[in-house]
Every structure is written in structure tokens, then in C-alpha cells.
Design a protein around this motif. Structure first.
Motif, PDB file in Angstrom:
ATOM      1  N   SER A  73     -21.043 -10.743 -53.103  1.00  0.00           N
ATOM      2  CA  SER A  73     -21.572 -10.637 -51.675  1.00  0.00           C
ATOM      3  C   SER A  73     -23.199 -10.548 -51.518  1.00  0.00           C
ATOM      4  O   SER A  73     -23.721 -11.451 -50.595  1.00  0.00           O
ATOM      5  N   ARG A  74     -23.554  -9.727 -52.339  1.00  0.00           N
ATOM      6  CA  ARG A  74     -25.162  -9.602 -52.112  1.00  0.00           C
ATOM      7  C   ARG A  74     -25.647 -10.709 -52.407  1.00  0.00           C
ATOM      8  O   ARG A  74     -26.786 -11.226 -51.853  1.00  0.00           O
ATOM      9  N   LEU A  75     -25.466 -11.750 -53.647  1.00  0.00           N
ATOM     10  CA  LEU A  75     -26.030 -12.875 -53.959  1.00  0.00           C
ATOM     11  C   LEU A  75     -25.672 -13.983 -52.960  1.00  0.00           C
ATOM     12  O   LEU A  75     -26.589 -14.773 -52.524  1.00  0.00           O
ATOM     13  N   ASN A  76     -24.455 -13.797 -52.106  1.00  0.00           N
ATOM     14  CA  ASN A  76     -24.160 -14.779 -51.243  1.00  0.00           C
ATOM     15  C   ASN A  76     -25.290 -14.533 -49.970  1.00  0.00           C
ATOM     16  O   ASN A  76     -25.729 -15.598 -49.368  1.00  0.00           O
ATOM     17  N   SER A 136     -39.920 -13.726 -52.060  1.00  0.00           N
ATOM     18  CA  SER A 136     -39.531 -14.177 -53.135  1.00  0.00           C
ATOM     19  C   SER A 136     -38.312 -14.327 -53.695  1.00  0.00           C
ATOM     20  O   SER A 136     -37.487 -13.205 -52.984  1.00  0.00           O
ATOM     21  N   PRO A 137     -37.537 -15.227 -54.365  1.00  0.00           N
ATOM     22  CA  PRO A 137     -36.362 -15.071 -54.809  1.00  0.00           C
ATOM     23  C   PRO A 137     -35.858 -13.761 -55.272  1.00  0.00           C
ATOM     24  O   PRO A 137     -34.687 -13.180 -54.965  1.00  0.00           O
ATOM     25  N   SER A 138     -36.756 -13.084 -56.346  1.00  0.00           N
ATOM     26  CA  SER A 138     -36.485 -11.752 -56.788  1.00  0.00           C
ATOM     27  C   SER A 138     -36.119 -10.844 -55.580  1.00  0.00           C
ATOM     28  O   SER A 138     -35.443  -9.928 -55.656  1.00  0.00           O
ATOM     29  N   GLN A 139     -37.292 -10.810 -54.804  1.00  0.00           N
ATOM     30  CA  GLN A 139     -37.272  -9.992 -53.798  1.00  0.00           C
ATOM     31  C   GLN A 139     -36.183  -9.989 -52.679  1.00  0.00           C
ATOM     32  O   GLN A 139     -35.449  -9.245 -52.159  1.00  0.00           O
ATOM     33  N   ARG A 140     -35.505 -11.284 -52.428  1.00  0.00           N
ATOM     34  CA  ARG A 140     -34.510 -11.385 -51.647  1.00  0.00           C
ATOM     35  C   ARG A 140     -33.402 -10.702 -52.448  1.00  0.00           C
ATOM     36  O   ARG A 140     -32.508 -10.153 -51.791  1.00  0.00           O
ATOM     37  N   VAL A 141     -33.146 -10.897 -53.519  1.00  0.00           N
ATOM     38  CA  VAL A 141     -31.906 -10.398 -54.202  1.00  0.00           C
ATOM     39  C   VAL A 141     -31.920  -9.090 -54.253  1.00  0.00           C
ATOM     40  O   VAL A 141     -30.886  -8.323 -54.047  1.00  0.00           O
ATOM     41  N   SER A 142     -32.872  -8.271 -54.597  1.00  0.00           N
ATOM     42  CA  SER A 142     -33.103  -6.958 -54.712  1.00  0.00           C
ATOM     43  C   SER A 142     -32.909  -6.110 -53.244  1.00  0.00           C
ATOM     44  O   SER A 142     -32.304  -5.337 -52.844  1.00  0.00           O
ATOM     45  N   LYS A 143     -33.356  -7.059 -52.026  1.00  0.00           N
ATOM     46  CA  LYS A 143     -33.195  -6.486 -50.920  1.00  0.00           C
ATOM     47  C   LYS A 143     -32.031  -6.346 -50.428  1.00  0.00           C
ATOM     48  O   LYS A 143     -31.511  -5.542 -49.664  1.00  0.00           O
ATOM     49  N   TYR A 144     -31.232  -7.085 -50.974  1.00  0.00           N
ATOM     50  CA  TYR A 144     -29.519  -7.222 -50.591  1.00  0.00           C
ATOM     51  C   TYR A 144     -28.899  -6.127 -51.504  1.00  0.00           C
ATOM     52  O   TYR A 144     -27.639  -6.083 -51.711  1.00  0.00           O
ATOM     53  N   GLY A 145     -29.546  -5.577 -52.364  1.00  0.00           N
ATOM     54  CA  GLY A 145     -28.868  -4.288 -53.153  1.00  0.00           C
ATOM     55  C   GLY A 145     -28.473  -4.644 -54.589  1.00  0.00           C
ATOM     56  O   GLY A 145     -27.741  -4.060 -55.134  1.00  0.00           O
ATOM     57  N   TYR A 146     -28.746  -5.964 -55.102  1.00  0.00           N
ATOM     58  CA  TYR A 146     -28.522  -6.451 -56.361  1.00  0.00           C
ATOM     59  C   TYR A 146     -29.323  -6.064 -57.328  1.00  0.00           C
ATOM     60  O   TYR A 146     -30.509  -6.364 -57.366  1.00  0.00           O
ATOM     61  N   ASP A 147     -29.098  -4.946 -58.235  1.00  0.00           N
ATOM     62  CA  ASP A 147     -29.955  -4.450 -59.512  1.00  0.00           C
ATOM     63  C   ASP A 147     -29.848  -5.400 -60.514  1.00  0.00           C
ATOM     64  O   ASP A 147     -28.948  -5.130 -61.391  1.00  0.00           O
ATOM     65  N   PHE A 204     -22.737 -14.522 -59.261  1.00  0.00           N
ATOM     66  CA  PHE A 204     -23.057 -15.661 -58.567  1.00  0.00           C
ATOM     67  C   PHE A 204     -22.931 -15.677 -57.053  1.00  0.00           C
ATOM     68  O   PHE A 204     -22.119 -15.088 -56.485  1.00  0.00           O
ATOM     69  N   GLY A 205     -23.754 -16.276 -56.364  1.00  0.00           N
ATOM     70  CA  GLY A 205     -23.493 -16.253 -54.907  1.00  0.00           C
ATOM     71  C   GLY A 205     -24.330 -17.590 -54.374  1.00  0.00           C
ATOM     72  O   GLY A 205     -25.168 -18.450 -55.139  1.00  0.00           O
ATOM     73  N   SER A 206     -23.643 -18.244 -53.290  1.00  0.00           N
ATOM     74  CA  SER A 206     -24.404 -19.635 -52.939  1.00  0.00           C
ATOM     75  C   SER A 206     -24.184 -19.783 -51.768  1.00  0.00           C
ATOM     76  O   SER A 206     -23.373 -18.913 -50.748  1.00  0.00           O
ATOM     77  N   ALA A 207     -24.759 -20.727 -51.058  1.00  0.00           N
ATOM     78  CA  ALA A 207     -24.788 -21.023 -49.346  1.00  0.00           C
ATOM     79  C   ALA A 207     -25.543 -22.345 -49.202  1.00  0.00           C
ATOM     80  O   ALA A 207     -25.839 -22.937 -50.061  1.00  0.00           O
ATOM     81  N   VAL A 208     -25.259 -22.702 -47.829  1.00  0.00           N
ATOM     82  CA  VAL A 208     -25.628 -23.844 -47.483  1.00  0.00           C
ATOM     83  C   VAL A 208     -25.918 -23.743 -46.079  1.00  0.00           C
ATOM     84  O   VAL A 208     -25.306 -23.042 -45.309  1.00  0.00           O
ATOM     85  N   ALA A 209     -26.995 -24.288 -45.542  1.00  0.00           N
ATOM     86  CA  ALA A 209     -27.339 -24.427 -44.080  1.00  0.00           C
ATOM     87  C   ALA A 209     -27.953 -25.868 -43.829  1.00  0.00           C
ATOM     88  O   ALA A 209     -28.162 -26.498 -44.702  1.00  0.00           O
ATOM     89  N   ASP A 234     -27.702 -18.680 -56.439  1.00  0.00           N
ATOM     90  CA  ASP A 234     -28.205 -17.529 -56.761  1.00  0.00           C
ATOM     91  C   ASP A 234     -27.716 -17.029 -58.123  1.00  0.00           C
ATOM     92  O   ASP A 234     -26.335 -16.626 -57.737  1.00  0.00           O
ATOM     93  N   PHE A 235     -28.131 -16.671 -58.947  1.00  0.00           N
ATOM     94  CA  PHE A 235     -27.363 -16.109 -60.183  1.00  0.00           C
ATOM     95  C   PHE A 235     -27.823 -14.830 -60.623  1.00  0.00           C
ATOM     96  O   PHE A 235     -29.294 -14.646 -60.671  1.00  0.00           O
TER      97      PHE A 235
END
Length: 253
Positions: free
Chosen positions: A49-52, A77-88, A128-133, A144-145
Motif C-alpha cells: 500500500s505504501r508503494l501504491n 523525487s521518486p525515492s523521496q516519495r517512496v520513503s515519505k510513505y514509509g517504505y524503507d 510493488f505498487g501502481s496507479a493511474v490518473a 513503483d518497485f
């Protein structure tokens, strides 16, 4: 050490305003990703869910800007976004694309692109996480992997049974040890024993009218030597006034 891979794909077409777009399915997306990985012996990824959430934030930003990019002006940045949602994460990757009408078509295009394909089949990934808008009617996709350095056994598709653990091949039976017979023992051929050739014999007789020689040997007597060895022997017999002598030669004088 952290590893980051980012790639974007441009659609061959952009959907016209008002054109129908099939509903996006995260389950379909992760199933397609895991099937590609499973075909190559790679472990399935687990939906996270964090990557989603990180992917959804980025798809929203692209749709609002009507622009495909890994980092829009003012965006993290992509890495900052992933880390912001708590994925280490220990390793991560991101794919973006826009304009494809279905998830399956988008995946086909990503798999036809060497860089995007490498992200989908990247080793060390676990989640893995994915999305569309939609910007108007144009979909903006994000994958996002992430890899957290741990080991999991996720199903290929959410809700299905986990992929069976690989069964190790049985160890081959050890090859039989060769049995070596001792090498045959060869006895040397006996040396031939050569018997010396019989000494040549010379026999002669004589009749003496006026008596016999006084030095006739009546036993075998050496009459010639050389180098300390006898080479000529003589023996005589007397019969009345006749005498016979035999001589033998041994070697050369």
C-alpha cells in the motif's frame, strides 16, 4: 547502499478528449508483472500500500500537469516519495507511461522497451505498487518497485496461492568407484643357458717301425696354453707297436 532505476514510456498515441478508457485494475497490473517474472524464474512481488500511495501521488501530479516525467517542477523525487510513505527500501525502480487505453497494452509496451523491461525483471525487488490518473481522458500510469532486502513468498496474483517453493533437484547418485585390478607381475624370461660347443677333435694314428715316441700322453694332457688357459689337449693309446692319439681344441690359442 541504495539502487534507483527510473524510466518513462511515451504512448504511440494520446487519447482524444471524451474517448473511453478501460477501468484501471491494480490487481491486473501486479498479476501481469509477476507473470513476466515467474516465466524467468524470478520471485513474485507483493502488493504494498505504501508503494501504491507513492505511485498514485505521482500519477495525479502527471495528470494535473498533462506531462509525463519522473519528477515534475516542485515535486519530490521518486525515492523521496517512496520513503515519505514509509517504505524503507534498499533498491527501487519506477516506470511511467501515458496514453495507453488498457493495462495490458501498457505492459506490452513496457516489456518491449529494454529499460522498462529491466525494471520489471530487476533482481532484489520484493514489493510493488501502481496507479493511474487521468488528465482529461488520457491515463498516466506509474509503477513503483521496491526491495527491502528480505525474502517473501508472494502469490503471482493477490488472493491466489503463493507460488510453490522450487523443489531442489535430487542429488545424483555417486558414480561407482572404479575397481582396479593389480597390474600383472611379469617374471623375467629365463636367460638361455648356452652349452659350449663341443671342442673339436682330431684323431690320428701312426705305426712306428723302430719303436714308439717316448712322450706319448696316455691321459688327457695339455699340450698348448694361452693366457693361462689350456687350448689343446692330447690323449694317446698304444696297441702293440701302433699308437693312436686324440687331440681336442678348446677356444683359440
Amino acid at each position: 547502499m541504495r539502487v534507483l532505476s527510473l524510466l518513462g514510456a511515451t504512448a504511440a498515441f494520446v487519447l482524444l478528449a471524451g474517448q473511453h478508457v478501460d477501468a484501471f485494475s491494480r490487481t491486473e497490473m501486479i498479476c501481469l508483472v509477476n507473470k513476466e517474472r515467474a516465466q524467468r524464474g524470478l520471485p513474485a512481488l507483493g502488493e504494498d500500500s505504501r508503494l501504491n500511495n507513492a505511485a498514485q501521488e505521482h500519477s495525479n501530479a502527471q495528470a494535473n500537469a498533462r506531462q509525463m516525467s519522473h519528477q515534475l517542477p516542485g515535486q519530490s523525487s521518486p525515492s523521496q516519495r517512496v520513503s515519505k510513505y514509509g517504505y524503507d527500501w534498499k533498491t527501487m525502480a519506477e516506470n511511467v507511461a501515458y496514453g495507453y487505453s488498457t493495462v495490458s497494452i501498457c505492459m506490452q509496451k513496457w516489456m518491449q522497451s529494454p529499460g522498462h523491461r529491466a525494471n520489471i525483471l530487476k533482481t532484489g525487488l520484493t514489493h510493488f505498487g501502481s496507479a493511474v490518473a487521468y488528465g482529461g481522458s488520457t491515463p498516466y500510469y506509474t509503477q513503483d518497485f521496491g526491495g527491502d532486502g528480505k525474502t517473501y513468498n508472494f502469490p503471482i496474483c493477490p488472493g491466489s496461492s503463493p507460488a510453490p517453493a522450487p523443489v531442489p533437484a535430487p542429488n545424483p547418485a555417486p558414480a561407482p568407484r572404479p575397481v582396479y585390478s593389480p597390474a600383472p607381475v611379469y617374471s623375467p624370461a629365463p636367460k638361455p643357458v648356452y652349452s659350449p660347443a663341443p671342442a673339436p677333435v682330431k684323431t690320428y694314428a701312426s705305426a712306428v717301425a723302430n719303436g714308439m715316441p717316448s712322450n706319448l700322453p696316455l691321459q688327457w694332457t695339455c699340450i698348448k696354453t694361452a693366457n693361462g688357459k689350456c687350448h689343446r689337449w692330447r690323449k694317446c693309446t698304444v696297441n702293440g707297436r701302433k699308437w693312436n692319439c686324440t687331440e681336442r681344441w678348446v677356444g683359440q690359442p
